[in-house]
Design an enzyme around this catalytic site. Structure first.
Site, short mmCIF file in Angstrom:
data_model
loop_
_atom_site.label_atom_id
_atom_site.label_comp_id
_atom_site.label_asym_id
_atom_site.label_seq_id
_atom_site.Cartn_x
_atom_site.Cartn_y
_atom_site.Cartn_z
N CYS A 71 0.86 -1.18 0.00
CA CYS A 71 0.00 0.00 0.00
C CYS A 71 0.90 1.23 0.00
CB CYS A 71 -0.92 -0.01 1.21
SG CYS A 71 -1.94 1.47 1.34
N HIS A 154 -2.75 -4.22 -10.97
CA HIS A 154 -3.54 -3.07 -11.40
C HIS A 154 -3.93 -3.21 -12.86
CE1 HIS A 154 -2.79 -0.65 -7.76
NE2 HIS A 154 -1.62 -1.25 -7.77
N GLU A 204 -10.59 -0.28 -5.52
CA GLU A 204 -9.57 -1.16 -4.94
C GLU A 204 -10.16 -2.51 -4.57
OE1 GLU A 204 -6.40 -0.05 -2.37
OE2 GLU A 204 -7.09 2.03 -2.27
N CYS A 213 -5.05 5.78 -4.00
CA CYS A 213 -4.32 4.51 -3.99
C CYS A 213 -2.91 4.80 -4.48
CB CYS A 213 -5.01 3.49 -4.88
SG CYS A 213 -4.12 1.92 -5.04
N GLY A 216 -1.73 2.39 -7.08
CA GLY A 216 -2.55 2.66 -8.25
C GLY A 216 -2.09 3.91 -8.98
#
Length: 268
Positions: A71, A154, A204, A213, A216
């Protein structure tokens, strides 16, 4: 059990010091604490643990109880947490994750206890499976995107349209669970707004739409760079704030953004 609520560009988690051990039934704990009506509220929980090969270990559990590998917004907050709490006095840290050890640099002018702390993370090398690939969703619609891993998967969809609820809330959950992604995927919807700017919203896996994100944003910038849509230094505008993403000469993705403490408390 003491906790700290923190966020990076609105991507909020409940942070718990677990250097002395991980709580029992941590998956159920993540579900309970993440509930925005009956719990603390957040996109999940993040545990700060001891590491044998880095300064600290970060473990992420999404709001649905599933464990994530990485993360980007969360790891910036972990750096701020250990710095603010006096667990380290370093501005240069190594934090272990399920996707490997990440190198962290806390802004040189940062002081423990600052409400907001700026942090740069070396996210490493992106793994690109496909620059452009089309999938057919269960409702019959098609999405063309880039399949990129930044430690977690992703699927980045670029279009000339501003990301909308129909895209994010409608197509996002269908794409997340598409058979192309056996472990599910994070889905980004993006629009280029300049040679160094991108607007993005994200669905997500395990959490639904979030305000931001970090991985992301990195994947979105990499997709834009590889497709020749932007330069190698990109500002990604998210619902919760901006992240600066840069692809360096070694091919590493560097992410810079804020980490903010919201409040602290006790739970049981």
């Amino acid at each position: 059990m003491k906790f700290t609520k923190m966020h990076g560009c609105g991507n909020d988690y409940v942070y718990i010091d677990c250097r002395e051990g991980v709580p029992d039934n941590v998956n159920e704990l993540a579900i309970r604490l993440s509930d925005r009506h009956k719990g603390i509220g957040g996109d999940g929980i993040i545990l700060i643990c001891k590491s044998e090969k880095a300064d600290f270990l970060m473990r992420i559990f999404n709001a649905d109880g599933s464990e994530g590998k990485m993360c980007g917004n969360g790891i910036r907050c972990v750096a701020k947490y250990v710095f603010d709490k006096g667990l380290t006095d370093k501005h240069h840290l190594e934090i272990d994750t399920l996707s490997g050890v990440k190198i962290i640099d806390i802004a040189p002018n940062a002081k423990p206890g600052d409400e907001e702390t700026w942090v740069t993370v070396d996210m490493g090398l992106p793994v690109t499976e496909a620059i452009e690939e089309t999938i057919v969703l269960s409702d019959g619609s098609k999405l063309t995107g880039s399949v990129i891993s930044m430690g977690n998967p992703h699927f980045v969809v670029y279009s000339d349209e501003t990301p909308s609820d129909a895209m994010v809330l409608g197509q996002g959950p269908l794409a997340e669970k598409h058979e192309r992604f056996p472990d599910r995927s994070n889905i980004e919807f993006a629009k280029v707004t300049g040679k160094d700017e991108v607007e993005m919203r994200v669905w997500e896996r395990g959490s639904g739409e979030t305000m931001a994100c970090g991985t992301g944003a990195c994947a979105t910038a990499v997709a834009a760079i590889l497709r020749g849509l932007t330069e190698k230094d990109v500002t990604v505008h998210l619902r919760g704030g901006d992240l600066r993403i840069r692809l360096d000469d070694n091919g590493h993705v560097l992410m810079t953004g804020p980490a903010t403490t919201v409040f602290e408390g006790d739970t049981f």
